[in-house]
Motif scaffolding. Structure first.
Motif, PDB file in Angstrom:
ATOM      1  N   VAL A   1      35.109  36.160  25.847  1.00 25.84           N
ATOM      2  CA  VAL A   1      33.972  37.064  25.717  1.00 25.84           C
ATOM      3  C   VAL A   1      33.654  37.665  27.078  1.00 25.84           C
ATOM      4  O   VAL A   1      33.859  37.031  28.117  1.00 25.84           O
ATOM      5  CB  VAL A   1      32.733  36.342  25.145  1.00 25.84           C
ATOM      6  CG1 VAL A   1      33.047  35.721  23.799  1.00 25.84           C
ATOM      7  CG2 VAL A   1      32.225  35.284  26.108  1.00 25.84           C
TER       8      VAL A   1
ATOM      9  N   SER B   1      27.274  36.459  25.400  1.00 25.85           N
ATOM     10  CA  SER B   1      26.639  35.372  24.642  1.00 25.85           C
ATOM     11  C   SER B   1      25.121  35.397  24.776  1.00 25.85           C
ATOM     12  O   SER B   1      24.417  34.794  23.958  1.00 25.85           O
ATOM     13  CB  SER B   1      27.182  34.020  25.111  1.00 25.85           C
ATOM     14  OG  SER B   1      26.917  33.825  26.489  1.00 25.85           O
ATOM     15  N   ASP B   2      24.607  36.107  25.803  1.00 25.58           N
ATOM     16  CA  ASP B   2      23.151  36.229  25.938  1.00 25.58           C
ATOM     17  C   ASP B   2      22.601  37.291  24.986  1.00 25.58           C
ATOM     18  O   ASP B   2      21.450  37.208  24.562  1.00 25.58           O
ATOM     19  CB  ASP B   2      22.787  36.597  27.383  1.00 25.58           C
ATOM     20  CG  ASP B   2      23.203  35.514  28.375  1.00 25.58           C
ATOM     21  OD1 ASP B   2      23.226  34.338  27.981  1.00 25.58           O
ATOM     22  OD2 ASP B   2      23.519  35.862  29.535  1.00 25.58           O
TER      23      ASP B   2
ATOM     24  N   HIS C   1      24.260  38.311  22.049  1.00 22.77           N
ATOM     25  CA  HIS C   1      24.735  38.141  20.681  1.00 22.77           C
ATOM     26  C   HIS C   1      24.813  36.658  20.330  1.00 22.77           C
ATOM     27  O   HIS C   1      25.002  35.808  21.202  1.00 22.77           O
ATOM     28  CB  HIS C   1      26.124  38.765  20.516  1.00 22.77           C
ATOM     29  CG  HIS C   1      26.167  40.229  20.802  1.00 22.77           C
ATOM     30  ND1 HIS C   1      25.937  41.186  19.849  1.00 22.77           N
ATOM     31  CD2 HIS C   1      26.430  40.899  21.956  1.00 22.77           C
ATOM     32  CE1 HIS C   1      26.044  42.385  20.387  1.00 22.77           C
ATOM     33  NE2 HIS C   1      26.343  42.240  21.668  1.00 22.77           N
ATOM     34  N   ASP C   2      24.691  36.399  19.035  1.00 17.50           N
ATOM     35  CA  ASP C   2      24.819  35.035  18.520  1.00 17.50           C
ATOM     36  C   ASP C   2      26.252  34.830  18.034  1.00 17.50           C
ATOM     37  O   ASP C   2      26.646  35.365  16.987  1.00 17.50           O
ATOM     38  CB  ASP C   2      23.829  34.803  17.379  1.00 17.50           C
ATOM     39  CG  ASP C   2      23.890  33.386  16.833  1.00 17.50           C
ATOM     40  OD1 ASP C   2      24.571  32.537  17.445  1.00 17.50           O
ATOM     41  OD2 ASP C   2      23.269  33.136  15.781  1.00 17.50           O
ATOM     42  N   LEU C   3      27.027  34.095  18.786  1.00 18.86           N
ATOM     43  CA  LEU C   3      28.424  33.876  18.419  1.00 18.86           C
ATOM     44  C   LEU C   3      28.549  33.152  17.088  1.00 18.86           C
ATOM     45  O   LEU C   3      29.498  33.380  16.334  1.00 18.86           O
ATOM     46  CB  LEU C   3      29.139  33.089  19.526  1.00 18.86           C
ATOM     47  CG  LEU C   3      29.358  33.841  20.842  1.00 18.86           C
ATOM     48  CD1 LEU C   3      29.933  32.903  21.898  1.00 18.86           C
ATOM     49  CD2 LEU C   3      30.281  35.028  20.637  1.00 18.86           C
TER      50      LEU C   3
ATOM     51  N   ILE D   1      30.552  26.439  17.112  1.00 16.93           N
ATOM     52  CA  ILE D   1      30.833  27.127  18.368  1.00 16.93           C
ATOM     53  C   ILE D   1      30.637  26.166  19.538  1.00 16.93           C
ATOM     54  O   ILE D   1      29.580  25.539  19.671  1.00 16.93           O
ATOM     55  CB  ILE D   1      29.922  28.353  18.531  1.00 16.93           C
ATOM     56  CG1 ILE D   1      29.972  29.224  17.276  1.00 16.93           C
ATOM     57  CG2 ILE D   1      30.318  29.147  19.767  1.00 16.93           C
ATOM     58  CD1 ILE D   1      31.338  29.745  16.940  1.00 16.93           C
TER      59      ILE D   1
ATOM     60  N   GLU E   1      31.395  25.822  23.891  1.00 17.42           N
ATOM     61  CA  GLU E   1      31.863  26.477  25.110  1.00 17.42           C
ATOM     62  C   GLU E   1      33.107  25.770  25.628  1.00 17.42           C
ATOM     63  O   GLU E   1      33.194  24.544  25.626  1.00 17.42           O
ATOM     64  CB  GLU E   1      30.767  26.476  26.170  1.00 17.42           C
ATOM     65  CG  GLU E   1      31.103  27.328  27.368  1.00 17.42           C
ATOM     66  CD  GLU E   1      29.920  27.527  28.291  1.00 17.42           C
ATOM     67  OE1 GLU E   1      30.073  28.250  29.301  1.00 17.42           O
ATOM     68  OE2 GLU E   1      28.839  26.950  28.002  1.00 17.42           O
TER      69      GLU E   1
ATOM     70  N   TRP F   1      34.827  29.035  23.186  1.00 20.82           N
ATOM     71  CA  TRP F   1      34.678  30.334  23.836  1.00 20.82           C
ATOM     72  C   TRP F   1      34.513  30.154  25.330  1.00 20.82           C
ATOM     73  O   TRP F   1      34.036  29.136  25.806  1.00 20.82           O
ATOM     74  CB  TRP F   1      33.491  31.108  23.263  1.00 20.82           C
ATOM     75  CG  TRP F   1      32.149  30.485  23.601  1.00 20.82           C
ATOM     76  CD1 TRP F   1      31.530  29.479  22.943  1.00 20.82           C
ATOM     77  CD2 TRP F   1      31.304  30.848  24.699  1.00 20.82           C
ATOM     78  NE1 TRP F   1      30.336  29.165  23.539  1.00 20.82           N
ATOM     79  CE2 TRP F   1      30.170  29.999  24.626  1.00 20.82           C
ATOM     80  CE3 TRP F   1      31.378  31.784  25.726  1.00 20.82           C
ATOM     81  CZ2 TRP F   1      29.119  30.077  25.542  1.00 20.82           C
ATOM     82  CZ3 TRP F   1      30.339  31.862  26.643  1.00 20.82           C
ATOM     83  CH2 TRP F   1      29.222  31.018  26.536  1.00 20.82           C
TER      84      TRP F   1
ATOM     85  N   THR G   1      33.796  32.771  29.008  1.00 18.98           N
ATOM     86  CA  THR G   1      33.569  34.093  29.589  1.00 18.98           C
ATOM     87  C   THR G   1      34.775  34.494  30.424  1.00 18.98           C
ATOM     88  O   THR G   1      35.329  33.687  31.177  1.00 18.98           O
ATOM     89  CB  THR G   1      32.307  34.081  30.464  1.00 18.98           C
ATOM     90  OG1 THR G   1      31.180  33.735  29.656  1.00 18.98           O
ATOM     91  CG2 THR G   1      32.080  35.438  31.099  1.00 18.98           C
TER      92      THR G   1
ATOM     93  N   LEU H   1      36.001  41.284  22.211  1.00 18.90           N
ATOM     94  CA  LEU H   1      36.232  39.846  22.120  1.00 18.90           C
ATOM     95  C   LEU H   1      37.671  39.640  21.660  1.00 18.90           C
ATOM     96  O   LEU H   1      38.128  40.335  20.748  1.00 18.90           O
ATOM     97  CB  LEU H   1      35.290  39.183  21.110  1.00 18.90           C
ATOM     98  CG  LEU H   1      33.842  38.900  21.535  1.00 18.90           C
ATOM     99  CD1 LEU H   1      33.063  40.190  21.712  1.00 18.90           C
ATOM    100  CD2 LEU H   1      33.143  38.016  20.490  1.00 18.90           C
TER     101      LEU H   1
END
Length: 678
Positions: free
Chosen positions: A98, A103-104, A106-108, A117, A119, A137, A139, A148
């Motif tokens: 991503v 992620s701040d 949107h809601d994965l 989900i 990290e 996921w 960054t 993505l």
């Protein structure tokens, strides 16, 4: 984002709420739930999360076992983001790259529904077996802000858990990078996955990996032809990559583009990437068949003349854009960063929306299921309407003496002054003088039971008879060839239902205050008479006062002629006998409806006179009291015998015409119009 996109988002949000309401209403119809239906999974997992103003693309690297998906993924990431293994079935859980800050905003978990989900902390986590669907996921600073990229498990695995994960990935993805090899391009499981993707109109980039270059340049067009013919996929871009394990592990594997411009199934040429194919609208597959005079033998003669996704393809490969390993290498991440986000997003969502509108597999098919189930309930209700659920043939009338006494009490409470004094005095005197005569009557006739006690027993007999007939009738109806009716009547008639019903009725009947109910009815009816017929009521008041004046003389005369101190009792007996002779009541109860009749003629020859009016009022009191008692029984049967049977059948029968059904149909029509708009 276009107005059309926003309108679709609004309609889809309302549609989801409407189908949920319809599902709640249709629960009693035993229709299969929404969860698990393909169109509903697309609705909640794809359309709702991604029909947003801040559009982004989800690109998934997908393919069969041990073909280098993670290698391709790592090259897009520019780092070894996903672990690679020379063994088959390496990646067990998807790994997602991503962009910073995504992620701040949107809601994965909403984007990738069906996954837990987590990290990413270590590359080996995606290789570990686990029954739970996980998605890791991390960054990646190299990712564009609206892109993505996913590494995914094998889509041809024998493990059912991988099939589920593959379905979740396919629904969430906008673009699928189909990693194929000579061994996997014609694999049944792989083709099944991409056949579903084609039905959803997914944008697909085809990458032939592990090719022997330049030898395989003559073969990949034929592999592509077979793959496209078998799946319906029309690739937007095509790449080839050489078989070079050392370069793959070092993240230095070259990728060579074979130029193409996509011709989407929506009909018009649709360039996926700016400048792709040098601006030409013809795909390499069309170029293959553009000059039949220049041919070279096909490695597989059986493929001659086959079409690819609606385009002709022959054996010739001279103009198909054959390249060698000396071609310019392509940076997959850069190519993806140049995708037309808005166009692809709208195209992908249009494919999902069309699937939603499919007459057979979409929402219309679900509405048809609801309508058919509602029809079965309607037919069951019609069968019941043709029959009588309960029939009360004989219901005992309230004792006339008790009714007369209640009326006298009401009337006496409204006397005042001289009339109240005279009538009260003589009534008390009459009761005192009459008790010896009543005692003699008891000696010869035996102790007389209270009239309402006898009435209660007669009522209970009528209740038992009604219940017995009801059960016999329901048992007969349960044998009808109607699945809905038979199943529900079987529930009603099962076990100890009859014994338990009679026990409840017995207890409830014993608690009913019959005399109090009669008193309340008399008060209601007489007050209505006083209010609605004030002149006649005043006339009776004057008669009552005149009777008070004449009562002393009348009592003396009655005593002389032989009635003596029992004059009041004798007069009452005469009155009761007369009423008994003229009052007849028959109650017929069918399905909760009471029809009461008292004959075709008037109560007596005095119907046109004031006395006839009084008699009619008396009769109405009897009828109304009987009606209330029968309604009490019907309410008890509704509550304790058929329960919600009738209400459920009515609700089910009307569901296909209900508000939720209508709203879903209207939203589908609105969505159809929106998609048809240019």
């Amino acid at each position: 984002m276009s107005a059309s996109f926003r309108d679709c988002a609004r309609i889809v949000a309302r549609l989801q709420q409407a189908v949920l309401r319809l599902e709640r209403d249709a629960e009693l119809l035993d229709v299969r739930p929404l969860a698990g239906r393909e169109w509903y999974e697309l609705l909640v997992r794809k359309l709702l999360p991604q029909l947003r103003d801040d559009a982004f693309l989800v690109v998934a690297v997908v393919g069969g076992t041990n073909i280098g998906k993670s290698v391709v993924f790592n090259h897009i990431a520019g780092t070894k983001a996903s672990a690679t293994s020379p063994l088959a079935s390496g990646t067990k859980h998807p790994v997602c790259l991503v962009p910073p800050g995504f992620s701040d905003r949107h809601d994965l978990a909403t984007i990738f529904q069906g996954f837990c989900i987590e990290e990413w902390t270590r590359s080996e986590a995606a290789l570990e077996e686990h029954a739970e669907h996980r998605l890791f996921w991390q960054t990646n600073a190299a990712m564009p802000e609206n892109l993505l990229v996913l590494d995914t498990p094998d889509i041809d695995s024998d493990a059912p858990v991988n099939w589920e994960r593959a379905d979740h990935v396919r629904r969430a993805a906008d673009v699928l990078i189909a990693v194929l090899t000579q061994q996997k391009y014609n694999d049944a499981a792989v083709k099944r996955f991409f056949r579903q993707a084609a039905e959803e109109d997914k944008a697909v980039v085809v990458l032939f990996n592990q090719c022997e270059l330049p030898e395989d340049e003559a073969y990949w067009p034929l592999w592509l032809a077979t793959f496209c013919n078998e799946t319906g996929i029309e690739p937007e871009l095509v790449y080839v990559a050489p078989s070079d394990r050392q370069a793959a592990e070092a993240n230095r594997l070259p990728f060579y583009e074979r130029p193409t411009a996509g011709l989407g199934r929506l009909g018009a040429p649709f360039p996926l990437r700016e400048g792709a194919g040098g601006g030409s609208s013809a795909s390499p597959l069309e170029a293959i068949s553009s000059n039949e005079s220049e041919t070279r033998p096909s490695p597989n003669p059986s493929l001659r003349g086959r079409g690819v996704a609606g385009h002709g393809i022959g054996q010739r490969t001279a103009d198909c854009g054959l390249r060698t390993a000396d071609d310019e290498r392509r940076d997959l991440a850069e190519d993806l960063s140049r995708l037309h986000f808005a166009e692809i997003k709208l195209r992908t969502l249009r494919g999902s929306l069309r699937y939603l509108l499919d007459p057979e597999s979409g929402v219309p098919g679900y509405l048809r299921e609801v309508d058919e189930a509602s029809g079965r309930f309607r037919r069951a209700l019609e069968l019941l309407a043709d029959d009588r659920l309960a029939r009360v043939d004989r219901w005992p009338p309230v004792p006339h003496g008790v009714l007369v006494q209640s009326i006298r009490q009401w009337w006496g409470a409204r006397r005042a002054g001289f009339a109240a004094t005279i009538h009260g005095t003589y009534n008390a005197l009459g009761r005192g003088l009459a008790w010896p005569f009543r005692a003699v009557a008891r000696q010869f006739q035996g102790e007389q039971r209270p009239p309402m006690e006898v009435y209660r027993e007669r009522e209970w007999s009528a209740i038992l008879e009604t219940v017995e007939k009801a059960y016999d009738h329901l048992t007969h109806m349960s044998e009808y060839k109607n699945e809905v009716l038979a199943r529900r009547l079987k529930e009603v008639l099962g076990g100890r239902s009859r014994v338990e019903l009679l026990e409840r009725l017995k207890a409830a009947h014993a608690e009913v205050e019959l005399e109090r109910e009669l008193e309340r009815l008399v008060v209601t009816e007489m007050e209505s008479f006083q209010r609605d017929s004030p002149k006649f009521y005043a006339f009776l008041k004057r008669l009552d006062q005149a009777a008070a004046v004449a009562r002393p003389a009348t009592s003396v005369v009655l005593f002389i002629v032989g009635f003596g101190p029992a004059g009041n009792a004798a007069a009452q007996l005469v009155t009761d006998s007369a009423i008994q002779a003229v009052v007849h009541l028959a109650g017929d109860v069918t399905g909760g409806t009471v029809a009461a009749a008292v004959g075709d003629t008037a109560l007596s020859g005095t119907a046109a006179s004031g006395l006839g009016y009084v008699e009619a009022k008396f009769r109405r009191l009897q009828e109304t009291y009987t009606l209330r008692r029968v309604e009490w029984l019907l309410q008890m049967l509704d509550e304790h015998l058929w329960g919600t049977l009738l209400a459920d059948l009515r609700a089910g029968a009307l569901l296909s015409e209900g508000e939720a059904n209508r709203q879903v149909a209207e939203l589908l029509a609105e969505l159809e119009r929106q998609l048809a708009a240019p």
